[in-house]
Design a protein around this motif. Structure first.
Motif, PDB file in Angstrom:
ATOM      1  N   UNK A   1      -2.264  -2.564  -0.147  1.00  0.00           N
ATOM      2  CA  UNK A   1      -1.084  -2.221   0.697  1.00  0.00           C
ATOM      3  C   UNK A   1      -0.547  -3.332   1.210  1.00  0.00           C
ATOM      4  N   UNK A   2       0.916  -3.385   1.158  1.00  0.00           N
ATOM      5  CA  UNK A   2       1.790  -4.466   1.602  1.00  0.00           C
ATOM      6  C   UNK A   2       2.365  -4.061   2.625  1.00  0.00           C
TER       7      UNK A   2
ATOM      8  N   UNK B   1      -3.350   8.561   2.923  1.00  0.00           N
ATOM      9  CA  UNK B   1      -2.236   9.182   2.649  1.00  0.00           C
ATOM     10  C   UNK B   1      -1.072   8.430   3.045  1.00  0.00           C
ATOM     11  N   UNK B   2      -0.731   8.621   4.617  1.00  0.00           N
ATOM     12  CA  UNK B   2       0.612   7.960   4.984  1.00  0.00           C
ATOM     13  C   UNK B   2       1.072   6.633   4.348  1.00  0.00           C
ATOM     14  N   UNK B   3      -0.175   5.896   4.256  1.00  0.00           N
ATOM     15  CA  UNK B   3       0.068   4.544   3.761  1.00  0.00           C
ATOM     16  C   UNK B   3       0.450   4.456   2.366  1.00  0.00           C
ATOM     17  N   UNK B   4      -0.136   5.347   1.680  1.00  0.00           N
ATOM     18  CA  UNK B   4       0.159   5.580   0.159  1.00  0.00           C
ATOM     19  C   UNK B   4       1.653   6.047   0.056  1.00  0.00           C
ATOM     20  N   UNK B   5       1.974   7.152   0.904  1.00  0.00           N
ATOM     21  CA  UNK B   5       3.442   7.325   0.792  1.00  0.00           C
ATOM     22  C   UNK B   5       4.357   6.514   1.056  1.00  0.00           C
ATOM     23  N   UNK B   6       4.277   5.671   2.150  1.00  0.00           N
ATOM     24  CA  UNK B   6       4.946   4.313   2.554  1.00  0.00           C
ATOM     25  C   UNK B   6       5.198   3.559   1.448  1.00  0.00           C
ATOM     26  N   UNK B   7       4.163   3.013   0.921  1.00  0.00           N
ATOM     27  CA  UNK B   7       3.936   2.093  -0.137  1.00  0.00           C
ATOM     28  C   UNK B   7       4.944   2.734  -1.365  1.00  0.00           C
ATOM     29  N   UNK B   8       4.809   3.864  -1.608  1.00  0.00           N
ATOM     30  CA  UNK B   8       5.535   4.408  -2.936  1.00  0.00           C
ATOM     31  C   UNK B   8       7.192   4.741  -2.702  1.00  0.00           C
ATOM     32  N   UNK B   9       7.300   5.049  -1.411  1.00  0.00           N
ATOM     33  CA  UNK B   9       8.627   5.173  -0.988  1.00  0.00           C
ATOM     34  C   UNK B   9       9.346   3.627  -0.874  1.00  0.00           C
ATOM     35  N   UNK B  10       8.762   2.790  -0.436  1.00  0.00           N
ATOM     36  CA  UNK B  10       9.358   1.264  -0.101  1.00  0.00           C
ATOM     37  C   UNK B  10       9.619   0.982  -1.581  1.00  0.00           C
TER      38      UNK B  10
ATOM     39  N   UNK C   1     -13.096 -13.143  -1.493  1.00  0.00           N
ATOM     40  CA  UNK C   1     -12.024 -13.634  -2.195  1.00  0.00           C
ATOM     41  C   UNK C   1     -10.705 -13.103  -1.718  1.00  0.00           C
ATOM     42  N   UNK C   2      -9.649 -14.023  -2.142  1.00  0.00           N
ATOM     43  CA  UNK C   2      -8.324 -13.602  -1.778  1.00  0.00           C
ATOM     44  C   UNK C   2      -7.872 -12.564  -2.516  1.00  0.00           C
ATOM     45  N   UNK C   3      -7.161 -11.628  -1.994  1.00  0.00           N
ATOM     46  CA  UNK C   3      -6.559 -10.304  -2.688  1.00  0.00           C
ATOM     47  C   UNK C   3      -5.236 -10.827  -3.238  1.00  0.00           C
ATOM     48  N   UNK C   4      -5.231 -10.679  -4.549  1.00  0.00           N
ATOM     49  CA  UNK C   4      -4.033 -11.604  -5.718  1.00  0.00           C
ATOM     50  C   UNK C   4      -2.696 -11.072  -5.025  1.00  0.00           C
ATOM     51  N   UNK C   5      -2.691  -9.632  -4.842  1.00  0.00           N
ATOM     52  CA  UNK C   5      -1.185  -9.095  -4.704  1.00  0.00           C
ATOM     53  C   UNK C   5      -0.670  -9.457  -3.506  1.00  0.00           C
ATOM     54  N   UNK C   6      -1.257 -10.270  -2.535  1.00  0.00           N
ATOM     55  CA  UNK C   6      -0.851 -10.853  -1.285  1.00  0.00           C
ATOM     56  C   UNK C   6       0.007 -12.086  -1.750  1.00  0.00           C
ATOM     57  N   UNK C   7       0.138 -12.728  -2.948  1.00  0.00           N
ATOM     58  CA  UNK C   7       0.620 -13.950  -3.272  1.00  0.00           C
ATOM     59  C   UNK C   7       1.640 -13.671  -4.405  1.00  0.00           C
ATOM     60  N   UNK C   8       2.925 -13.652  -4.174  1.00  0.00           N
ATOM     61  CA  UNK C   8       3.776 -13.225  -4.796  1.00  0.00           C
ATOM     62  C   UNK C   8       3.815 -14.068  -6.102  1.00  0.00           C
ATOM     63  N   UNK C   9       3.439 -15.428  -5.986  1.00  0.00           N
ATOM     64  CA  UNK C   9       3.683 -16.378  -7.214  1.00  0.00           C
ATOM     65  C   UNK C   9       2.274 -16.042  -8.248  1.00  0.00           C
TER      66      UNK C   9
END
Length: 298
Positions: A175-176, A230-239, A145-153
Motif C-alpha cells: 500500500x502506497x 478493505x478501505x485501504x485496498x479500495x483506496x489503492x485501486x481507485x487511486x 528488508x526494504x519493500x521494493x515497491x516503495x522505490x520507483x526506480x
C-alpha cells in the motif's frame, strides 16, 4: 451484487477468466496445493511467491488472527527456483486441465533476480507472471528488508529486467499511502511492460500482542490483512485506476470476505479480486472461494 443473468466473465491482461475471484499469492506453493485449488471455484490458480533460493520463511509464530483482521510474517517460504523449474510445468498442466490459467508470483532481491524468475515462470507454462514487489515480511539477522515497491526506480528496473519473459507481467505493490509516491510508481508502471497491477499486499509492520503483552508474531511485526484492509485496498485501486492507462488492469486484494467486497473492488476499478486471509482463516479450505463466489452471484 452480480445477478445470475449477468456475465461473470472478465479478462486479466488479455487472459480470459470465467469470473473475477482468484486466490492471492501465498496460498499455493506445492503440486498438491495447485491440485486442490484447480478443483475449487477460483478462476485462475496463483502459485508463489517463489524466490531463487529456497526459503524456510520466518521462524516461530508467523500468523495471528483476530476479529476483523490478521497479521502475518510468513517470510515467503518456498522451495526455490530449481524445484519450481521442474514442478511448474506439471502445475500448469493441472490448472489448464481444469480450465484455469496459472499465475506465478515471483520475488527477487534485485532486478536481475526478478528477470530470471519471470523468464523461468513463463518458460514453465505460466499464463501470467506477478512480480511481488510488496512483501513486507522478509527478515534476516533481525533486520527487515526494504519493500521494493516503495522505490520507483527499483520498480522500473525490475519490470524492465522481466520484460520479454513470454507471459503478461504484473506488479504486486505494498500500500502506497503517500499520494506523491503513488503517482511516481504509477508513472513508471505506465511507462513499462506491466500489463496488470495487484493491490495491495499486506499493510506493513502491524503489531498483535499476546495477553502477557509480548508480540504474537515472533519476529515482532507483520503485514496486516483481512477486513481491516478493505478501505485501504479500495483506496489503492481507485487511486491507481485514476493514474494508470486503461491497458493496465487492476486486481484488488484486501478484505475480501463477502460478495459485497467483490462488488466494491470491481466498482472501484478492479477487473478481478484476490483473497488469502479468507482461505487461511477457513483452515485452508478451498471451499471458501466457492462460498465467496456464490455469495457474489446470489
Amino acid at each position: 451484487m452480480a445477478s445470475a443473468t449477468e456475465s461473470l466473465a472478465t479478462t486479466l491482461a488479455g487472459v480470459p477468466l470465467e469470473h473475477p475471484v482468484l486466490n492471492a499469492a501465498g496460498t499455493a506453493k506445492s503440486h498438491d496445493d495447485v491440485a486442490r485449488l484447480a478443483r475449487s471455484a477460483v478462476a485462475a490458480v496463483t502459485v508463489g511467491s517463489i524466490t531463487l533460493e529456497p526459503r524456510e520463511g520466518n521462524a516461530g509464530e508467523v500468523y495471528a488472527a483476530r476479529d476483523g483482521y490478521a497479521v502475518n510474517a510468513l517470510g515467503m517460504p518456498n522451495r526455490g527456483a530449481p524445484f519450481y523449474r521442474e514442478a511448474l510445468p506439471e502445475m500448469a498442466a493441472v490448472a489448464h486441465a481444469a480450465g484455469k490459467p496459472l499465475i506465478v508470483s515471483v520475488a527477487g532481491f534485485d532486478p536481475d533476480e526478478y528477470g530470471e524468475l519471470a523468464h523461468l515462470a513463463a518458460d514453465a507454462g505460466a499464463d501470467l507472471v506477478e512480480l511481488n514487489l510488496g512483501c513486507p515480511n522478509v527478515w534476516s539477522d533481525g533486520s527487515q528488508h526494504r519493500i521494493a515497491s516503495f522505490d520507483p526506480d527499483l520498480v522500473a528496473r525490475s519490470i524492465a529486467a522481466a520484460a520479454g519473459a513470454g507471459a503478461p507481467l504484473g506488479a504486486k505493490l505494498s500500500p502506497l499511502s503517500d499520494p506523491v509516491l503513488l503517482a511516481e510508481v504509477a508513472a513508471v508502471l505506465a511507462d513499462g511492460a506491466a500489463r496488470f497491477v495487484v493491490t495491495a499486499n499486506t499493510f506493513p509492520n502491524g503489531l498483535v500482542l499476546r495477553e502477557d503483552g509480548r508480540p504474537a508474531i515472533d519476529v515482532g511485526f507483520g503485514g496486516v490483512s483481512g477486513a481491516a484492509m478493505k478501505p485501504i485496498a479500495l483506496g489503492q485501486v481507485a487511486q491507481l485506476r485514476a493514474q494508470l492507462p486503461d491497458r493496465i488492469d487492476l486486481v484488488g486484494v484486501g478484505g475480501v470476505r463477502r460478495g459485497s467486497d467483490v462488488d466494491d473492488l470491481l466498482r472501484a476499478g478492479a477487473c478481478a479480486v484476490g483473497a488469502a486471509t479468507l482461505f487461511w482463516n477457513a483452515g485452508e479450505d478451498p471451499r471458501s472461494f466457492g462460498d465467496l463466489l456464490a455469495d457474489w452471484v446470489s
